[in-house]
Design a protein around this motif. Structure first.
Motif, PDB file in Angstrom:
ATOM      1  N   ALA A  41       0.596  -1.484  -0.197  1.00 25.66           N
ATOM      2  CA  ALA A  41      -0.021   0.113   0.498  1.00 25.66           C
ATOM      3  C   ALA A  41       0.984   0.846   0.441  1.00 25.66           C
ATOM      4  CB  ALA A  41      -1.008  -0.086   1.299  1.00 25.66           C
ATOM      5  N   ARG A  42       1.589   0.670   1.091  1.00 33.98           N
ATOM      6  CA  ARG A  42       3.120   2.196   1.329  1.00 33.98           C
ATOM      7  C   ARG A  42       3.581   2.908  -0.791  1.00 33.98           C
ATOM      8  NH1 ARG A  42       5.241   0.505   6.393  1.00 33.98           N
ATOM      9  NH2 ARG A  42       4.021   0.894   7.992  1.00 33.98           N
ATOM     10  N   ARG A  43       4.299   1.358  -1.067  1.00 33.52           N
ATOM     11  CA  ARG A  43       4.202   1.716  -1.954  1.00 33.52           C
ATOM     12  C   ARG A  43       3.772   2.160  -3.539  1.00 33.52           C
ATOM     13  NH1 ARG A  43       9.630   1.313  -4.025  1.00 33.52           N
ATOM     14  NH2 ARG A  43       9.356   0.648  -6.919  1.00 33.52           N
ATOM     15  N   ALA A  44       2.301   1.850  -3.601  1.00 33.12           N
ATOM     16  CA  ALA A  44       1.772   1.856  -4.484  1.00 33.12           C
ATOM     17  C   ALA A  44       1.384   3.574  -4.757  1.00 33.12           C
ATOM     18  CB  ALA A  44       0.025   1.216  -4.490  1.00 33.12           C
ATOM     19  N   ALA A  45       0.650   4.387  -2.817  1.00 28.67           N
ATOM     20  CA  ALA A  45       0.842   5.432  -2.508  1.00 28.67           C
ATOM     21  C   ALA A  45       2.149   6.279  -2.954  1.00 28.67           C
ATOM     22  CB  ALA A  45       0.563   6.403  -1.262  1.00 28.67           C
ATOM     23  N   GLU A  46       3.192   5.820  -2.963  1.00 29.90           N
ATOM     24  CA  GLU A  46       4.415   6.376  -3.731  1.00 29.90           C
ATOM     25  C   GLU A  46       4.617   6.458  -5.498  1.00 29.90           C
ATOM     26  OE1 GLU A  46       7.197   4.431  -0.294  1.00 29.90           O
ATOM     27  OE2 GLU A  46       7.714   4.012  -2.264  1.00 29.90           O
ATOM     28  N   LYS A  47       4.219   5.593  -5.871  1.00 28.01           N
ATOM     29  CA  LYS A  47       3.847   5.921  -7.304  1.00 28.01           C
ATOM     30  C   LYS A  47       2.540   6.202  -7.656  1.00 28.01           C
ATOM     31  CE  LYS A  47       5.752   2.473  -9.632  1.00 28.01           C
ATOM     32  NZ  LYS A  47       5.552   0.767 -10.343  1.00 28.01           N
ATOM     33  N   ASP A  48       1.699   7.096  -6.600  1.00 29.43           N
ATOM     34  CA  ASP A  48       0.798   7.499  -7.233  1.00 29.43           C
ATOM     35  C   ASP A  48      -0.204   6.543  -8.070  1.00 29.43           C
ATOM     36  OD1 ASP A  48       0.622   9.493  -6.360  1.00 29.43           O
ATOM     37  OD2 ASP A  48       2.005  10.875  -8.147  1.00 29.43           O
ATOM     38  N   LEU A  49      -0.208   5.433  -7.195  1.00 29.49           N
ATOM     39  CA  LEU A  49      -1.590   4.340  -8.196  1.00 29.49           C
ATOM     40  C   LEU A  49      -3.137   3.898  -7.727  1.00 29.49           C
ATOM     41  CD1 LEU A  49       0.899   1.170  -8.095  1.00 29.49           C
ATOM     42  CD2 LEU A  49       0.320   3.199 -10.362  1.00 29.49           C
ATOM     43  N   ALA A  50      -3.211   5.006  -6.622  1.00 29.12           N
ATOM     44  CA  ALA A  50      -4.734   5.440  -6.353  1.00 29.12           C
ATOM     45  C   ALA A  50      -5.757   3.765  -6.912  1.00 29.12           C
ATOM     46  CB  ALA A  50      -5.256   6.151  -7.336  1.00 29.12           C
ATOM     47  N   PRO A  51      -5.051   3.002  -5.863  1.00 25.78           N
ATOM     48  CA  PRO A  51      -5.757   1.371  -5.896  1.00 25.78           C
ATOM     49  C   PRO A  51      -6.710   2.010  -4.502  1.00 25.78           C
ATOM     50  CG  PRO A  51      -3.145   0.989  -4.580  1.00 25.78           C
ATOM     51  CD  PRO A  51      -3.245   2.925  -5.612  1.00 25.78           C
ATOM     52  N   THR A  52      -7.667   1.000  -4.736  1.00 26.64           N
ATOM     53  CA  THR A  52      -8.819   1.017  -3.529  1.00 26.64           C
ATOM     54  C   THR A  52      -7.836  -0.211  -1.907  1.00 26.64           C
ATOM     55  OG1 THR A  52     -10.407   1.702  -4.831  1.00 26.64           O
ATOM     56  CG2 THR A  52     -10.242   0.602  -2.691  1.00 26.64           C
ATOM     57  N   LEU A  53      -8.174   0.087  -0.906  1.00 23.36           N
ATOM     58  CA  LEU A  53      -7.981  -1.123   0.077  1.00 23.36           C
ATOM     59  C   LEU A  53      -8.411  -1.208   0.636  1.00 23.36           C
ATOM     60  CD1 LEU A  53      -4.749   1.212   1.650  1.00 23.36           C
ATOM     61  CD2 LEU A  53      -4.220   0.265  -0.545  1.00 23.36           C
ATOM     62  N   ALA A  54      -8.159  -2.587   0.803  1.00 26.30           N
ATOM     63  CA  ALA A  54      -9.145  -3.207   1.375  1.00 26.30           C
ATOM     64  C   ALA A  54      -9.018  -4.626   2.608  1.00 26.30           C
ATOM     65  CB  ALA A  54     -10.477  -4.449   0.173  1.00 26.30           C
ATOM     66  N   GLY A  55     -10.207  -5.197   3.152  1.00 24.99           N
ATOM     67  CA  GLY A  55      -9.533  -5.854   3.978  1.00 24.99           C
ATOM     68  C   GLY A  55     -10.649  -6.191   5.033  1.00 24.99           C
ATOM     69  N   ARG A  56     -10.583  -6.933   6.139  1.00 29.35           N
ATOM     70  CA  ARG A  56     -11.835  -7.755   6.600  1.00 29.35           C
ATOM     71  C   ARG A  56     -12.164  -6.618   8.013  1.00 29.35           C
ATOM     72  NH1 ARG A  56     -10.388 -13.602   9.335  1.00 29.35           N
ATOM     73  NH2 ARG A  56      -8.470 -13.241   9.890  1.00 29.35           N
ATOM     74  N   THR A  96      14.004  -9.491   0.565  1.00 25.93           N
ATOM     75  CA  THR A  96      12.433 -10.592   0.319  1.00 25.93           C
ATOM     76  C   THR A  96      11.803  -9.758   0.116  1.00 25.93           C
ATOM     77  OG1 THR A  96      12.643 -11.619   2.518  1.00 25.93           O
ATOM     78  CG2 THR A  96      13.839 -12.716   1.410  1.00 25.93           C
ATOM     79  N   TYR A  97      10.744  -9.131   1.369  1.00 26.63           N
ATOM     80  CA  TYR A  97       9.913  -8.635   1.438  1.00 26.63           C
ATOM     81  C   TYR A  97       9.757  -7.050   1.104  1.00 26.63           C
ATOM     82  CZ  TYR A  97       8.814 -12.212   5.392  1.00 26.63           C
ATOM     83  OH  TYR A  97       8.184 -13.153   5.604  1.00 26.63           O
ATOM     84  N   THR A  98      10.981  -6.260   0.416  1.00 27.64           N
ATOM     85  CA  THR A  98      11.267  -5.505  -0.656  1.00 27.64           C
ATOM     86  C   THR A  98      10.648  -5.549  -1.422  1.00 27.64           C
ATOM     87  OG1 THR A  98      12.576  -4.372   1.361  1.00 27.64           O
ATOM     88  CG2 THR A  98      12.619  -3.867  -0.931  1.00 27.64           C
ATOM     89  N   LEU A  99      11.523  -7.064  -1.460  1.00 29.32           N
ATOM     90  CA  LEU A  99      11.242  -7.226  -3.264  1.00 29.32           C
ATOM     91  C   LEU A  99       9.805  -7.806  -3.391  1.00 29.32           C
ATOM     92  CD1 LEU A  99      12.950  -7.561  -5.951  1.00 29.32           C
ATOM     93  CD2 LEU A  99      13.262 -10.134  -5.280  1.00 29.32           C
ATOM     94  N   THR A 100       9.361  -8.307  -2.537  1.00 30.30           N
ATOM     95  CA  THR A 100       7.939  -8.583  -2.626  1.00 30.30           C
ATOM     96  C   THR A 100       6.938  -7.667  -3.048  1.00 30.30           C
ATOM     97  OG1 THR A 100       7.950 -10.583  -1.028  1.00 30.30           O
ATOM     98  CG2 THR A 100       5.956  -9.869  -1.306  1.00 30.30           C
ATOM     99  N   ALA A 101       6.782  -6.244  -2.052  1.00 30.25           N
ATOM    100  CA  ALA A 101       6.272  -5.769  -2.662  1.00 30.25           C
ATOM    101  C   ALA A 101       6.569  -4.691  -4.306  1.00 30.25           C
ATOM    102  CB  ALA A 101       6.348  -4.296  -1.050  1.00 30.25           C
ATOM    103  N   ARG A 102       7.400  -5.026  -4.733  1.00 29.71           N
ATOM    104  CA  ARG A 102       7.611  -4.522  -5.823  1.00 29.71           C
ATOM    105  C   ARG A 102       7.516  -5.438  -6.360  1.00 29.71           C
ATOM    106  NH1 ARG A 102      14.159  -2.447  -4.994  1.00 29.71           N
ATOM    107  NH2 ARG A 102      13.445  -1.342  -3.155  1.00 29.71           N
ATOM    108  N   THR A 103       7.417  -6.410  -6.406  1.00 31.36           N
ATOM    109  CA  THR A 103       7.309  -7.488  -7.540  1.00 31.36           C
ATOM    110  C   THR A 103       5.581  -7.191  -7.747  1.00 31.36           C
ATOM    111  OG1 THR A 103       7.604  -9.247  -6.630  1.00 31.36           O
ATOM    112  CG2 THR A 103       9.105  -8.375  -7.940  1.00 31.36           C
TER     113      THR A 103
END
Ligand SMILES: NC(=O)c1ccc[n+]([C@@H]2O[C@H](COP(=O)([O-])OP(=O)(O)OC[C@H]3O[C@@H](n4cnc5c(N)ncnc54)[C@H](OP(=O)(O)O)[C@@H]3O)[C@@H](O)[C@H]2O)c1
Length: 350
Positions: free
Chosen positions: A17-32, A302-309
């Motif tokens: 989510a943080r990376r999406a915000a940095e990249k201005d991707l404007a996704p919708t976040l969801a969870g329970r 690994t987690y940094t790479l996961t968020a990016r990929t």
């Protein structure tokens, strides 16, 4: 073009989510959990909607507004099915960050429905399996006709998130798995060791049931695949001991205890650890007559790479780079996809 990120307040989901915000991707976040979700959404200033995966109406409604879904809530053995169903029903592309063999198998089994629905299903867009899948594809290209593939991973200086620990605990007592003559075959846990050179001297690695026994087969067609990891000695001893305690470890109360215990103790690497830690993949493809090619990759933590990929894959798919059906990262984005990410390097070995 819109993207839904489910599980956005988990350890990995938050990085995404943080990376999406940095990249201005404007996704919708969801969870329970509405409260936890609101906290992340406020931090990154992104829209959000809370719903449980069991609430089919709310799930379908949210998915119907998305072109693609990036599913980050695991263990995926428990969460993939409702989300895949919703994506197939609503015509949204599905991506997740699983590394679980049975989840890859389940998602692959939905191939015909996905093609009919015009939906792409791509599980495994995290550390498992983007770098390993790309290395597998590279080795298969370098060694046409290969019959055997071995892949090994090493993570240095990092840590493990609660979700990863809980997923490992959930699989305790189930032994190992390899691909043999084209079929997934169960083995004892930690049944085999070998030496791999990640660029830090010869390193003993132990067989683990990694998602590549499914994905590398789909990507390369190589019928015999074994996956390994460098594990602490204590973990290898525990895995070997688990071969004698399988039924006990799989008992529901023991599973619940192990998962809760693992989750409580693993909080995931902090930001400074993520900056300094690294990950490595080693691989070898061999023909029946013993001709072999060997190569390795180095990559960020690994987690940094996961968020990016994960985010890059979801962004590309959301923007229309999608083929209906079950797809693997290297099969779809190409052998060199991993080299698009800063800090990754591939090297041929003699
Ligand atoms: N393949 C890879 O390289 C890779 C890399 C990173 C993570 N992962 C996997 O991704 C998963 C998440 O990891 P993490 O580090 O983010 O763990 P985490 O911090 O424990 O987060 C897990 C998230 O999943 C949610 N969740 C769990 N079960 C759910 C359910 N039944 N319905 C809805 N939401 C549910 C949790 O919500 P609640 O708090 O409400 O329970 C939480 O938001 C794990 O399975 C992990 O193994 C894989």
């Amino acid at each position: 073009m819109s993207l839904l990120i489910y599980g956005a307040y988990g350890y990995t989901g938050r990085l995404v989510a943080r990376r999406a915000a940095e990249k201005d991707l404007a996704p919708t976040l969801a969870g329970r959990n509405a409260e936890k979700l609101r906290a992340v959404a406020r931090e990154v200033d992104l829209p959000h909607r809370a719903f449980a995966l069991g609430d089919t109406t709310a799930l379908r409604e949210a998915v119907s507004e998305a072109d693609a879904v990036l599913h980050c809530a695991g263990p995926f053995a428990r969460t993939a099915r409702p989300m895949v169903e919703a994506c197939l029903h609503e015509g949204a592309h599905y991506l997740d960050i699983t590394g679980e063999i049975e989840v890859f198998e389940y998602v692959a089994s939905q191939e015909a429905r996905a093609v009919e629905a015009g939906v792409m299903l791509m599980p495994g867009v995290g550390f498992d399996v983007v770098p390993t899948d790309c290395l597998a594809a590279y080795l298969a290209q370098q060694q046409p006709g290969a019959q055997y593939l071995e892949l090994a991973i090493l993570a240095t200086g990092g840590g493990v998130s609660g979700g990863t620990a809980a997923t490992a605990a959930m699989n305790a007592g189930r032994g190992g798995a390899i691909r043999k003559d084209g079929r997934i075959t169960r083995t004892p846990a930690a049944w085999r060791t070998r030496c791999a050179d990640f660029g830090r001297g010869p390193t003993d690695v132990t067989s683990i049931p990694w998602g590549d026994v499914v994905t590398a087969w789909h990507t390369t067609g190589i019928p015999n695949i074994i996956t390994y990891a460098k594990l602490p000695d204590a973990a290898v001893r525990l895995l070997k001991a688990s071969n004698y305690a399988g039924p006990l470890l799989r008992a529901r109360p023991v599973q619940s205890f192990l998962e809760a215990f693992a989750k409580e103790r693993a909080s995931g690497p902090d930001a400074s650890t993520r900056r300094t830690a690294q990950s490595f993949v080693w691989g070898q493809a061999r023909t029946g007559s013993g001709r072999a090619v060997t190569a390795r990759l180095s990559a960020p933590e690994t987690y940094t790479l996961t968020a990016r990929t994960a985010l890059e894959s979801a962004e590309r798919v959301r923007d229309g780079h999608a083929d209906p059906g079950f797809q693997t990262p290297a099969g779809h984005f190409g052998t060199d996809y991993i080299l698009d990410f800063e800090g990754t390097r591939r090297e041929d070995l003699p």
